[in-house]
Write a protein that holds these residues in place. Structure first.
Motif, short mmCIF file in Angstrom:
data_model
loop_
_atom_site.label_atom_id
_atom_site.label_comp_id
_atom_site.label_asym_id
_atom_site.label_seq_id
_atom_site.Cartn_x
_atom_site.Cartn_y
_atom_site.Cartn_z
N MET A 32 0.82 -1.21 0.00
CA MET A 32 0.00 0.00 0.00
C MET A 32 0.86 1.26 0.00
O MET A 32 0.57 2.22 -0.72
N GLU A 33 1.92 1.26 0.78
CA GLU A 33 2.78 2.45 0.85
C GLU A 33 3.45 2.72 -0.50
O GLU A 33 3.46 3.85 -0.99
N SER A 34 4.01 1.68 -1.11
CA SER A 34 4.67 1.84 -2.40
C SER A 34 3.68 2.27 -3.48
O SER A 34 3.98 3.14 -4.30
N LEU A 35 2.51 1.67 -3.45
CA LEU A 35 1.48 2.04 -4.42
C LEU A 35 1.06 3.50 -4.24
O LEU A 35 0.91 4.23 -5.22
N SER A 36 0.91 3.92 -3.00
CA SER A 36 0.55 5.32 -2.72
C SER A 36 1.61 6.28 -3.25
O SER A 36 1.28 7.32 -3.83
#
Length: 75
Positions: A32-36
């Protein structure tokens, strides 16, 4: 009744959840962090294809480094 800011946050969260599910279906390996971070970069005008190429290259370099470290520690 929910405030406009609250409704907006819910919409953003729902959108990110959908994007994460698509990411998982495509086996991108992004959390989720990388995608964000990727979404924010694209919103700032970064070319998505260029970003994808950079991520792939970083993964290759990381895998190569890990393989090198493993062979060094075993030998």
């Amino acid at each position: 009744m929910a405030s406009p800011a609250s409704a907006n946050m819910n919409a953003v969260r729902e959108t990110m959840d959908v994007l994460l599910e698509i990411s998982r279906l495509l086996n991108t390996g992004l959390d989720m962090e990388s995608l964000s971070i990727c979404v924010r970069l694209c919103e700032q005008g970064i070319n998505p294809e260029a970003l994808s190429s950079v991520i792939k290259e970083l993964r290759r370099a990381s895998d190569s480094l890990k393989a090198s470290e493993n062979s060094t520690s075993q030998g």
